[in-house]
Write a protein that holds these residues in place. Structure first.
Motif, PDB file in Angstrom:
ATOM      1  N   GLY A   1       0.779  -1.230   0.000  1.00  3.62           N
ATOM      2  CA  GLY A   1       0.000   0.000   0.000  1.00  3.62           C
ATOM      3  C   GLY A   1       0.809   1.276   0.000  1.00  3.62           C
ATOM      4  N   THR A   2       2.008   1.244  -0.553  1.00  6.45           N
ATOM      5  CA  THR A   2       2.801   2.466  -0.644  1.00  6.45           C
ATOM      6  C   THR A   2       3.555   2.476  -1.962  1.00  6.45           C
ATOM      7  N   ARG A   3       4.049   3.623  -2.346  1.00  8.77           N
ATOM      8  CA  ARG A   3       4.739   3.762  -3.626  1.00  8.77           C
ATOM      9  C   ARG A   3       6.172   4.209  -3.358  1.00  8.77           C
ATOM     10  N   ILE A   4       7.123   3.427  -3.860  1.00  5.05           N
ATOM     11  CA  ILE A   4       8.529   3.752  -3.635  1.00  5.05           C
ATOM     12  C   ILE A   4       9.318   3.831  -4.937  1.00  5.05           C
ATOM     13  N   GLU A   5       8.616   3.779  -6.089  1.00  3.84           N
ATOM     14  CA  GLU A   5       9.350   3.758  -7.357  1.00  3.84           C
ATOM     15  C   GLU A   5      10.178   5.014  -7.592  1.00  3.84           C
TER      16      GLU A   5
ATOM     17  N   ALA B   1      12.081   6.323  -5.552  1.00  4.11           N
ATOM     18  CA  ALA B   1      13.378   6.123  -4.908  1.00  4.11           C
ATOM     19  C   ALA B   1      14.312   5.245  -5.732  1.00  4.11           C
ATOM     20  N   GLN B   2      13.862   4.776  -6.874  1.00  6.55           N
ATOM     21  CA  GLN B   2      14.752   3.979  -7.720  1.00  6.55           C
ATOM     22  C   GLN B   2      15.910   4.822  -8.243  1.00  6.55           C
ATOM     23  N   CYS B   3      15.645   6.083  -8.526  1.00  4.81           N
ATOM     24  CA  CYS B   3      16.676   6.958  -9.101  1.00  4.81           C
ATOM     25  C   CYS B   3      17.268   7.934  -8.092  1.00  4.81           C
ATOM     26  N   HIS B   4      16.546   8.194  -6.996  1.00 14.92           N
ATOM     27  CA  HIS B   4      17.022   9.175  -6.009  1.00 14.92           C
ATOM     28  C   HIS B   4      16.196   9.004  -4.748  1.00 14.92           C
ATOM     29  N   ASN B   5      16.615   9.601  -3.667  1.00  9.91           N
ATOM     30  CA  ASN B   5      15.811   9.571  -2.452  1.00  9.91           C
ATOM     31  C   ASN B   5      14.443  10.178  -2.742  1.00  9.91           C
ATOM     32  N   HIS B   6      13.413   9.577  -2.162  1.00 12.23           N
ATOM     33  CA  HIS B   6      12.053  10.031  -2.447  1.00 12.23           C
ATOM     34  C   HIS B   6      11.887  11.490  -2.011  1.00 12.23           C
TER      35      HIS B   6
ATOM     36  N   ASP C   1       8.460  11.465   0.435  1.00 10.32           N
ATOM     37  CA  ASP C   1       8.246  10.415   1.425  1.00 10.32           C
ATOM     38  C   ASP C   1       9.567  10.089   2.104  1.00 10.32           C
ATOM     39  N   LYS C   2       9.541   9.100   2.991  1.00 10.23           N
ATOM     40  CA  LYS C   2      10.715   8.793   3.802  1.00 10.23           C
ATOM     41  C   LYS C   2      11.673   7.817   3.138  1.00 10.23           C
ATOM     42  N   TRP C   3      11.297   7.232   1.974  1.00  9.05           N
ATOM     43  CA  TRP C   3      12.100   6.166   1.379  1.00  9.05           C
ATOM     44  C   TRP C   3      13.362   6.712   0.724  1.00  9.05           C
ATOM     45  N   THR C   4      14.472   6.029   0.982  1.00  9.62           N
ATOM     46  CA  THR C   4      15.740   6.414   0.362  1.00  9.62           C
ATOM     47  C   THR C   4      16.032   5.485  -0.814  1.00  9.62           C
ATOM     48  N   GLN C   5      16.949   5.905  -1.661  1.00 14.06           N
ATOM     49  CA  GLN C   5      17.328   5.063  -2.793  1.00 14.06           C
ATOM     50  C   GLN C   5      17.942   3.755  -2.299  1.00 14.06           C
TER      51      GLN C   5
END
Length: 310
Positions: free
Chosen positions: A181-185, A187-192, A195-199
């Motif tokens: 239930g979250t989107r982190i795509e 962060a594939q190229c850089h820190n989000h 949101d809190k997600w890092t690469q």
């Protein structure tokens, strides 16, 4: 999967009697009713009156099987005076192929199921429909896809990975979106950026399924020969490797020895490849009557395959 839907239907179309409903579903529905009642009281809200049978029968058909009832179906229900007719109709519709088809459309959209252009498409479609038809527990349904491996005819769940063949990072991003239930795509190229997600976290997550490999598996005698030739070719390339070049090539004797070894390995490799080529021609000649080689995808997991930050 059906129990959750049945519970929501009973709550939505509560009539007061659940004589024919599953006791567990009835208990869950009563608990949800209590939660709703407390919230209504806290906000001084008065719930709407229960829908009458004519409204109920139309809504329940739309919700479960995706269509309105036929005239005969509506008349039969409205003519019934059985106390548990509403739960009974819910059960009947949940056990119908209409439910399977309707909710397959939902899951096909969520899972991005493709039935065309992929050899595993029909098997994947069958897997999803069968899960709905047999009321497969949701956790098992998800686990079979995430941990799917093997060939399409024995495990249609591998369609979850063959759907994104050659795109493991996209597949993982979809897995997180659908099941967590979250989107982190991003962060594939850089820190989000929002949101809190890092690469680094993106690639740590991707490492779990990056070892999944999808490759074609040959079917029949012709396919088996093709796979044999391919495997032998890989063995030749592995066996006859170029010798390691010395760091110091200033000495004439060392240079001559190195190039002599390169020539020796090269001639041996070419001889092996020529022999394999001739054998392949003989195989093809013997199978000249065959019309193409059937190919079937196979999903395996290579633990040695590593993902690295770009």
């Amino acid at each position: 999967m059906k129990s959750l839907l049945a519970c929501s239907m009973i709550v939505t179309f509560w009539l007061g009697s659940l004589a024919r409903a599953d006791p567990k579903v009835s208990a869950a529905a009563a608990e949800i009713d209590a939660l709703l009642a407390r919230d209504w009281a806290a906000h001084n809200l008065t719930p709407n009156a229960s829908a009458d049978d004519s409204v109920f029968v139309r809504r329940i058909y739309l919700d479960v099987v995706g269509r309105i009832p036929t005239t005969r179906e509506a008349e039969e229900f409205l003519a019934s005076r059985e106390e548990g007719r509403r739960p009974a109709l819910i059960d009947k519709l949940l056990d119908s192929e209409g439910y399977v088809q309707n909710y397959f459309h939902y899951w096909a959209d969520v899972l991005r199921v493709q039935s065309k252009g992929q050899r595993t498409g029909p098997a994947y479609v069958h897997f999803v429909k069968d899960a709905l038809r047999t009321n497969k527990p949701y956790d098992l349904f998800v686990r079979e896809m995430i941990a799917g491996a093997g060939k399409a005819w024995s495990d249609g769940a591998i369609g979850y990975y063959t759907r994104d063949r050659g795109m493991p990072l996209d597949n993982m991003a979809s897995t997180v979106r659908v099941f967590l239930g979250t989107r982190i795509e991003c962060a594939q190229c850089h820190n989000h950026p929002f949101d809190k997600w890092t690469q680094k976290q993106f690639y740590e997550m991707a490492a779990f399924t990056f070892g999944v490999e999808v490759r074609d598996f040959g079917g029949g005698l012709a396919g088996g020969i093709s796979d044999l030739v391919r495997d032998q070719g890989m063995a030749i390339r592995t066996t006859f490797k170029q010798p390691e070049r010395p760091k110091d090539m200033t000495d004439v004797a060392d240079r001559l020895a190195y190039w002599a070894e390169v020539d020796k390995v090269g001639r041996a490799r070419r001889a092996a490849e020529e022999a394999l080529h001739q054998a392949e021609q003989l195989y093809n000649q013997a199978l000249s009557e065959s019309r193409g080689i059937p190919r079937y995808p196979k999903v395996t997991f290579d633990e040695k395959r590593k993902v690295t930050l770009p």
